[in-house]
Design an enzyme around this catalytic site. Structure first.
Site, PDB file in Angstrom:
ATOM      1  N   HIS A  73       0.809  -1.230   0.000  1.00  0.00           N
ATOM      2  CA  HIS A  73       0.000   0.000   0.000  1.00  0.00           C
ATOM      3  C   HIS A  73       0.833   1.267   0.000  1.00  0.00           C
ATOM      4  O   HIS A  73       0.283   2.355   0.144  1.00  0.00           O
ATOM      5  CB  HIS A  73      -0.917   0.039   1.223  1.00  0.00           C
ATOM      6  N   LYS A 129      -8.394  13.561   5.004  1.00  0.00           N
ATOM      7  CA  LYS A 129      -7.520  12.391   4.870  1.00  0.00           C
ATOM      8  C   LYS A 129      -6.528  12.451   6.022  1.00  0.00           C
ATOM      9  O   LYS A 129      -6.496  13.445   6.738  1.00  0.00           O
ATOM     10  CB  LYS A 129      -6.780  12.424   3.532  1.00  0.00           C
ATOM     11  N   ARG A 130      -5.708  11.410   6.221  1.00  0.00           N
ATOM     12  CA  ARG A 130      -4.694  11.520   7.248  1.00  0.00           C
ATOM     13  C   ARG A 130      -3.751  12.684   6.957  1.00  0.00           C
ATOM     14  O   ARG A 130      -3.554  13.065   5.806  1.00  0.00           O
ATOM     15  CB  ARG A 130      -3.896  10.216   7.339  1.00  0.00           C
ATOM     16  N   LYS A 189       0.895  14.303   1.421  1.00  0.00           N
ATOM     17  CA  LYS A 189      -0.458  14.618   0.965  1.00  0.00           C
ATOM     18  C   LYS A 189      -0.655  16.116   0.750  1.00  0.00           C
ATOM     19  O   LYS A 189      -1.649  16.558   0.203  1.00  0.00           O
ATOM     20  CB  LYS A 189      -1.485  14.082   1.964  1.00  0.00           C
ATOM     21  N   THR A 236      -8.538   6.574  -1.663  1.00  0.00           N
ATOM     22  CA  THR A 236      -9.896   6.055  -1.836  1.00  0.00           C
ATOM     23  C   THR A 236     -10.912   7.155  -1.536  1.00  0.00           C
ATOM     24  O   THR A 236     -12.045   7.096  -2.010  1.00  0.00           O
ATOM     25  CB  THR A 236     -10.154   4.838  -0.921  1.00  0.00           C
ATOM     26  N   LYS A 293     -14.699   8.345  -3.252  1.00  0.00           N
ATOM     27  CA  LYS A 293     -15.937   8.647  -2.525  1.00  0.00           C
ATOM     28  C   LYS A 293     -16.539   9.962  -3.005  1.00  0.00           C
ATOM     29  O   LYS A 293     -17.748  10.072  -3.232  1.00  0.00           O
ATOM     30  CB  LYS A 293     -15.668   8.689  -1.015  1.00  0.00           C
TER      31      LYS A 293
HETATM   32  C1  26Q Z   1       3.687   0.151  10.336  1.00  0.00           C
HETATM   33  C2  26Q Z   1       4.565  -0.223  11.340  1.00  0.00           C
HETATM   34  C3  26Q Z   1       4.382   0.202  12.631  1.00  0.00           C
HETATM   35  C4  26Q Z   1       3.290   1.013  12.933  1.00  0.00           C
HETATM   36  C5  26Q Z   1       2.396   1.384  11.941  1.00  0.00           C
HETATM   37  C6  26Q Z   1       2.599   0.944  10.636  1.00  0.00           C
HETATM   38  C7  26Q Z   1       1.654   1.352   9.567  1.00  0.00           C
HETATM   39  C8  26Q Z   1       0.294   1.452   9.832  1.00  0.00           C
HETATM   40  C9  26Q Z   1      -0.598   1.832   8.847  1.00  0.00           C
HETATM   41  C10 26Q Z   1       2.081   1.624   8.285  1.00  0.00           C
HETATM   42  C11 26Q Z   1       1.179   2.002   7.303  1.00  0.00           C
HETATM   43  C12 26Q Z   1      -0.169   2.101   7.572  1.00  0.00           C
HETATM   44  C13 26Q Z   1      -1.180   2.517   6.604  1.00  0.00           C
HETATM   45  C14 26Q Z   1      -0.987   2.726   5.322  1.00  0.00           C
HETATM   46  C15 26Q Z   1      -2.077   3.186   4.460  1.00  0.00           C
HETATM   47  O1  26Q Z   1      -3.180   3.458   4.918  1.00  0.00           O
HETATM   48  N1  26Q Z   1      -1.848   3.297   3.145  1.00  0.00           N
HETATM   49  C16 26Q Z   1      -2.902   3.756   2.240  1.00  0.00           C
HETATM   50  O2  26Q Z   1      -3.581   2.609   1.747  1.00  0.00           O
HETATM   51  C17 26Q Z   1      -4.712   2.984   0.973  1.00  0.00           C
HETATM   52  C18 26Q Z   1      -5.458   1.715   0.594  1.00  0.00           C
HETATM   53  O3  26Q Z   1      -4.735   0.998  -0.347  1.00  0.00           O
HETATM   54  C19 26Q Z   1      -4.286   3.779  -0.238  1.00  0.00           C
HETATM   55  O4  26Q Z   1      -5.448   4.220  -0.920  1.00  0.00           O
HETATM   56  C20 26Q Z   1      -3.456   4.995   0.180  1.00  0.00           C
HETATM   57  O5  26Q Z   1      -2.935   5.643  -0.964  1.00  0.00           O
HETATM   58  C21 26Q Z   1      -2.312   4.554   1.090  1.00  0.00           C
HETATM   59  O6  26Q Z   1      -1.629   5.682   1.593  1.00  0.00           O
END
Ligand code: 26Q
Length: 768
Positions: free
Chosen positions: A330, A508-509, A514, A616, A620
């Site tokens: 992702h 968004k986050r 971003k 995503t 929406k």
């Molecule tokens: C990893 C290690 C330790 C702690 C946290 C994490 C961690 C947690 C969440 C690393 C990444 C995430 C989340 C990533 C994420 O949300 N990516 C998004 O995924 C969406 C669905 O595919 C995409 O639409 C977005 O572009 C992408 O940023």
């Protein structure tokens, strides 16, 4: 009262009497919520627990996050009970709106977690046997408030009103073993209802508990006996969701969470598979596993370990694993790719570590260049490499993202296994993201093309001939949604937004890539332009933000403060506030998103090209008839392919251009040559805003000096953004503008999660 209503009422009445010692008329909203939910659950018990065909292959979706949001409204909608529930509540003078206080299940951070939730719903609706496996965090993503413009975090007590949509299954509890502790994993099952098709899939969330009852005496005495302390720590594993998004954090408790999830889930599958009496080498005929990013990748060595315990040798076990696992990436950001210290992992999980070492040895024995292909190197374990080496399929989440993986991030692996790499463009469920959040618009569409589109979104294309006809109603509905949102924002944020303003939205986050910063600087640019008179007749616009910043992400928090200061400046200015308003809503979450997405006029998708894997939120907004102001990044590219680039507002450097620029980029030069940009940037340090912490100065520094100034090309794209944005805002309100909105809606078919899960089922899971 018809039969359904009567049955529902009586069922609720019984539950209220037994569980709360009250009746429908005297029940409080919380009690009614629990009773209504449980009544619905009991009505669908058979479909849920007996409805599965043991002969069919199933996929298990392993994910550290499931961002479910609220279940009650979506479940009522999917089951066709929405109106019945309304009528039954009305009998006792109550309303579904009373349940607006119900907390979201925010067991996820953002895109990745919400995607998992959309896929569960779509799979159930498409009749695909997909089960979710995750962690039942006691506290979900933190609750956000602003104090003097700074983000504050509080614990998210999502179980405050209870959890009527889950059932605790003690009989399926298993033990998870670490080198230093044993814990019990207790599953809580949540039904996932397909849209009016009688299918009920399952989401199983594990909760950690002490193996034995807690022994206070032993704990107090600490008699050299570890058990008490171990038991005490067991509950900790599932305490809280790590609030990071697109950034890795090498915390050992996080590794414990990951292994806890994976070990419990695999034991569950192994038990069910054994009960069928089939051979281990045929596991892939009954099961496959989708790994949602690297977070559950430790499932691979864990299954190797289990299969060896069952008597297989390493090669046999490897052959099974190479068929059953699939991996979704992702993100391309280096700081998000998970790595674990080999020593720490071998301390915690010695047997699992041995399997990872065996994978490394197997890789070495293939005679490949060890600098290009490794799982362990310099005592660091690279989880993505392990996933790619063993998985049957590896996928990116939008065309451009998959191409970047092939060309760049996983180039070496792609050269070795070209057929492993596939693309599955993300999608969203149209039930939650149109039928539920925008019922008036959905009904308008129904009135022209019927209701088939609810489960076949490509049929929205059939609305095209009616665009002229529905335009006035579309405008009216958007206006009503905007008025509702404005009232909600007034009540919850204390900010007045005139509903006739353009609603320009970025939710968004919060992350530097971003580029909320780019949006912020543009607002200052417009503000000064309006004040000085260089910008005339500025179209009245409300700039709406929503975002949570990871608590440890300094720059992200600084950007929140910056935007809140801009909001204060603009909103309190008697002249500027006639044509501009700025609001940063607090605690943006799934439920807030539902209210915002249907009320937006402009969808800001402005990441630096090459950085957003898919996005995503962009889908929406599109589905709700909103034009995109964006870069050619992630799924924006495919949105433009589907809806026409001329019907959206695209600006900025392309991936190729961005890569080229970065080599000799000097943001300071750009700022020096652009007085208006300079004016906006200098507000960070010239005393315009109050900030005792110095975080705004630090932002200034990260834009103009430091190691890699303006890493995400904010200054480079500034002019192109401003011009495109002003052109968009000035075209607002014309028939041509509304036609663009509707052309986007008509072209949204591709972005249904129904299409995505069918792609997975056909090309990856080989189901159906
Ligand atoms: C990893 C290690 C330790 C702690 C946290 C994490 C961690 C947690 C969440 C690393 C990444 C995430 C989340 C990533 C994420 O949300 N990516 C998004 O995924 C969406 C669905 O595919 C995409 O639409 C977005 O572009 C992408 O940023």
């Amino acid at each position: 009262m018809n039969l359904d209503d009567k049955r529902l009422y009586e069922s609720m009445e019984n539950i209220l009497r037994a569980d709360f010692a009250c009746d429908p008329a005297s029940a409080e909203p919380r009690e009614l919520y629990n009773a209504l939910s449980k009544a619905v659950m009991s009505a669908f018990y058979h479909e849920w627990k007996n409805g599965r065909d043991a002969q069919k292959k199933r996929c298990a979706y392993f994910s550290a996050e499931f961002l479910m949001g609220r279940s009650i409204f979506a479940n009522l909608l999917n089951l066709g009970y929405y109106d019945a529930a309304k009528r039954v509540l009305a009998l006792v003078g109550k309303d579904l709106n009373d349940f607006e206080e119900v907390e979201d299940a925010a067991l996820g951070n953002g895109g990745l977690g919400r995607l998992a939730a959309c896929y569960l719903e779509s799979a159930a609706t498409m009749g695909i046997p997909l089960d979710g496996y995750g962690i039942r965090y006691r506290y979900g993503l933190f609750r956000q408030t602003f104090v003097d413009g700074y983000q504050h975090e509080e614990g998210d007590d999502w179980l405050k009103w209870g959890d009527p949509w889950s059932v605790r299954c003690d009989r399926d509890a298993v033990i998870v073993e670490f080198a230093d502790q044993k814990v019990k994993a207790v599953p809580y099952d949540m039904p996932v209802f397909g849209y009016r098709n009688g299918v009920v899939n399952n989401l199983r969330l594990w909760s950690s508990e002490p193996v034995q009852e807690f022994d206070f005496t032993a704990f107090n005495d600490m008699k050299g006996d570890r058990t008490a302390l171990e038991n005490f720590n067991a509950t900790k594993i599932c305490d809280v969701l790590y609030p990071n998004d697109n950034t890795m954090m090498g915390k050992i408790l996080r590794l414990r969470q990951q292994y806890f999830l994976v070990s419990a889930s695999l034991q569950d599958v192994v038990r069910k598979y054994k009960a069928q009496g089939k051979k281990w080498k045929d596991l892939d005929k009954s099961y496959c596993f989708q790994l949602n990013d690297t977070h559950p990748v430790i499932a691979i060595p864990e299954l190797l370990r289990l299969l060896r315990k069952e008597g297989m040798d390493f090669e046999e076990a490897f052959a099974v694993c190479a068929k059953v696992f699939n991996f979704t990436n992702h993100t391309i950001m280096a700081e998000a790719l998970e790595k674990w210290d080999a020593l720490a992992l071998s301390d915690l999980l010695p047997e699992v570590y041995e399997e990872i070492v065996a994978c490394q040895h197997r890789l070495e024995s293939e005679g490949l260049d060890p600098d290009k292909y490794y799982i362990i190197r310099d005592n660091v374990i690279h989880m993505a490499n392990l996933a790619i080496y063993v998985s049957a399929k590896v996928n990116g989440v939008a065309e451009i993202h998959t191409n970047i993986l092939k060309r760049d991030v996983f180039k070496n692996w792609y050269e070795l296994y070209p057929k492993k790499f596939v693309n599955v463009t993300n999608g969203i469920t149209p039930r939650r993201w149109l039928l539920l959040n925008n019922p008036a618009l959905a009904a308008l569409i129904d009135s022209k093309i019927g209701t088939q589109w609810h489960t076949d979104l490509s049929l929205l294309a059939g609305l095209k001939p009616f665009i002229g006809e529905i335009l006035p109603d579309f405008k009216r509905i958007k206006g009503e949604n905007k008025a509702k949102l404005a009232a909600y924002i007034r009540e919850h944020e204390g900010v007045e937004i005139p509903p006739e303003f353009i609603f320009d939205v970025q939710v968004k986050r919060l992350h530097e890539y971003k580029r909320q910063m780019l949006n912020a600087l543009s607002i200052l640019y417009f503000y000064f332009g309006v004040k000085e008179g260089s910008i005339k007749d500025f179209p009245p616009t409300a700039f709406i933000f929503g975002a949570k910043a990871a608590p440890g992400y300094y720059n992200a928090k600084a950007i929140i403060k910056f935007i809140n200061e801009i909001a204060k400046l603009v909103n309190s200015d008697p002249e500027a506030s006639k044509v501009m308003r700025v609001v940063f809503v607090q605690n943006y979450n799934v439920s807030y998103a539902e209210k915002i997405v249907c009320a937006a006029d402009v969808s800001e998708q402005i990441s630096m090209a090459g950085m957003e894997a898919s996005g995503t939120g962009n889908m929406k907004f599109m589905l709700n008839g909103t034009v995109t102001l964006g870069t050619l990044d992630g799924a924006n590219v495919e949105i433009c392919e589907e809806a026409g680039i001329e019907n959206n507002y695209i600006f900025g450097a392309t991936v190729e251009k961005a890569e080229a620029i970065k080599r000799f980029y000097c943001p300071r030069e750009i700022v020096e040559q652009d007085p208006a940009l300079k004016r906006a940037v200098e507000t960070l340090v010239d005393g315009t805003f109050s900030d005792e912490t110095g975080m705004l100065e630090k932002l200034h520094e990260s834009l103009l000096s430091g190691h890699e100034p303006d890493r995400y090309l904010v200054c480079f794209d500034f002019r192109s953004y401003i011009e495109t944005k002003e052109r968009l805002l000035r075209s607002f309100g014309t028939d041509e503008y509304y036609e663009k909105c509707l052309l986007n809606l008509c072209a949204a078919g591709k972005f249904s999660a129904d299409r995505s899960v069918m792609d997975y089922a056909r090309h990856i899971w080989k189901i159906k």
